[in-house]
Design an enzyme around this catalytic site. Structure first.
Site, PDB file in Angstrom:
ATOM      1  CG  HIS A  22      59.084   2.367  39.310  1.00 35.42           C
ATOM      2  ND1 HIS A  22      57.823   2.404  38.761  1.00 35.42           N
ATOM      3  CD2 HIS A  22      58.883   2.348  40.665  1.00 35.42           C
ATOM      4  CE1 HIS A  22      56.907   2.398  39.707  1.00 35.42           C
ATOM      5  NE2 HIS A  22      57.524   2.365  40.869  1.00 35.42           N
ATOM      6  CG  ASP A  49      58.408   1.790  35.446  1.00 33.58           C
ATOM      7  OD1 ASP A  49      58.814   0.798  36.088  1.00 33.58           O
ATOM      8  OD2 ASP A  49      57.529   2.554  35.873  1.00 33.58           O
ATOM      9  CB  SER A  96      54.937   3.973  42.518  1.00 32.95           C
ATOM     10  OG  SER A  96      54.747   2.594  42.423  1.00 32.95           O
TER      11      SER A  96
END
Length: 474
Positions: A419, A391, A273
């Protein structure tokens, strides 16, 4: 829930910050956990696992480490470390990046282009040339001439043979910026038995080094040296009560200090991320020391800019009241399933367990204008992109966009992941990462490849020429 609302109201009335999440005491303080002071008063928790093997330390290696510790601006060259690895394959990294005034970005790959099925651990194919043509989102479409589609005047009929009218002349486009990359890179297999290999794991907003527990245990058992820090305000790292401590540049300098402290000759960066942006920064700053990069649900090659309409722009006391709702929203969006197992993973990984002040400062501090398409296109390191199909934070097309911009990129999609795919599917992710670490290109295919650069084929096959003219989603 009622307690959170009460504390939030008291926070608003008194003007003081809500009760903060204090640094957690390490349950296993002797199991590789260290506290590193990257700056005066700025302490980060780092998990550093050194394999039991005893590497051979030479005088040159010691001198190189002393040079790294003594020089704040220069990490050192690869020759400063002992090399017990294989020779690897030398790849010619040459590309021309041109940005035109109408917002068009043209990338010409003049060297080698790698393609590989990493999941099956096959060697990469090498092709000589390719061209990527994209549109930058920061520009609007502009005609290249006053009349881009001129209508030719009517030709009067004649008895004799009439020559065809010449094509209309188009004004030569003037580039706004041109960057030429021309270098050689040696790509080799990185095994756990190689003492010059180190793995760095960087988490994102609201996470901690605990989200990498499966990866840290797996690769340390294989003999790899692993390093995983807690970002400032996360996990057991110190949480400064000033917003400027959580800007992208402040956090990037923290990770630069960690990287310089633990770096070996061949370093592999694994980011998740927001942590992908810091891995990109380090790979751009130290191209000779960063050997490979893994980007897990990192998004597209966009310059970072905080959103002014985000819920995280609300006061910290309001965010504290909403913390149960935010935690549930993160669980729903971050995991493909929301069962008891996922809730336990979220608790064990210490994810989304940060104070409202830190969360607000982290989201507001995501300003990095340099990290645009050109910045990413300049990277010459091999990069593995891992995307969880479910995600809800990062769309699939953003990782596809990243794969189009990068020079050496392999995109792998895990259908059952979201995610937090490294926590949901640890075995799949570990296998995928390990095969990427062991991979090196097969240069023998370069000699037998075709030299016809006029041929155009699809992306799933060998790529010669690729033209894309879709705008980038911000």
């Amino acid at each position: 829930m009622l307690t959170s609302i009460t504390e939030g109201i008291l926070c608003c009335l008194t003007g003081k910050a809500a009760s903060l999440v204090l640094p957690l005491e390490s349950s296993e303080p002797s199991d590789g956990f260290e506290f590193v002071e990257v700056k005066p008063g700025r302490v980060l928790r780092v998990r550093h696992i050194i394999p039991e093997r005893q590497p051979v330390v030479t005088e040159e290696q010691v001198a190189g480490k002393e040079k790294m510790d003594g020089d704040c601006d220069d990490v050192g060259s690869p020759e400063d470390f002992n090399d017990e690895s294989s020779t690897g394959s030398s790849v010619h990294c040459k590309r021309k990046i041109t940005v035109y005034r109408n917002g068009q970005l043209v990338i010409e790959n003049l060297g080698d282009v790698l393609h590989s099925e990493i999941l099956q651990c096959q060697d990469g194919d090498l092709e000589p040339c390719s061209t990527v043509e994209v549109e930058l989102a920061d520009y609007k479409e502009m005609p290249s001439s006053p009349d881009p589609n001129p209508v030719p005047p009517p030709v009067p009929p004649s008895l004799g043979e009439q020559k065809p009218a010449p094509p209309p002349r188009r004004r030569r486009r003037k580039p706004k910026r041109t960057v030429v990359i021309d270098s050689k890179r040696v790509i080799s297999s990185c095994k756990g038995t190689h003492s010059d290999v180190a793995l760095f794991f960087v988490h994102g907003v609201g996470g901690s080094l605990d989200i990498w527990s499966s990866q840290l245990d797996f690769f340390s058992r294989l003999g790899y040296e692993v390093i995983a820090p807690d970002l400032a305000g996360h996990g057991a790292s110190k949480a400064p009560q000033i917003a400027a401590a959580y800007t992208f540049y402040a956090l990037a300098e923290d990770l630069r200090a960690i990287f310089k402290r633990y770096a070996r000759k061949r370093n592999i960066l694994i980011g998740h991320s927001y942590g992908v942006s810091f891995c990109t920064f380090l790979a751009h700053e130290y191209p000779d020391l960063v050997h490979k990069v893994v980007m897990i649900n990192g998004g597209g090659p966009t310059a970072l800019e905080p959103s002014l309409c985000s819920i995280f722009q609300l006061p910290s006391c309001v965010l504290h009241c909403l913390s149960p709702c935010l935690a549930w929203s993160f669980l729903k969006a971050g995991f493909a399933r929301q069962g008891a197992k996922e809730k336990q993973l979220l608790k064990q990984g210490n994810a989304f367990n940060v104070s409202p002040f830190v969360l607000r400062a982290m989201m507001s501090g995501q300003y990095w204008p340099e990290g645009d398409e050109v910045y990413h296109a300049e990277l010459t390191v091999p990069i593995l992109l891992v995307h969880g199909m479910c995600d809800k934070f990062v769309p699939m097309d953003e990782d596809q966009r990243m794969a189009e911009i990068l020079l050496f990129a392999f995109l792998k999609v895990i259908e059952e992941g979201s995610h937090m795919v490294m926590m949901e599917c640890p075995d799949t992710v570990n296998t995928l990462l390990h095969e990427f670490f062991l991979w090196e290109p097969d240069m023998s295919r370069k000699d037998s490849s075709k030299t016809d650069t006029e041929k155009t084929v699809t992306l799933s096959d060998t790529l010669h020429t690729l033209k894309i003219n879709k705008p980038m989603d911000k």
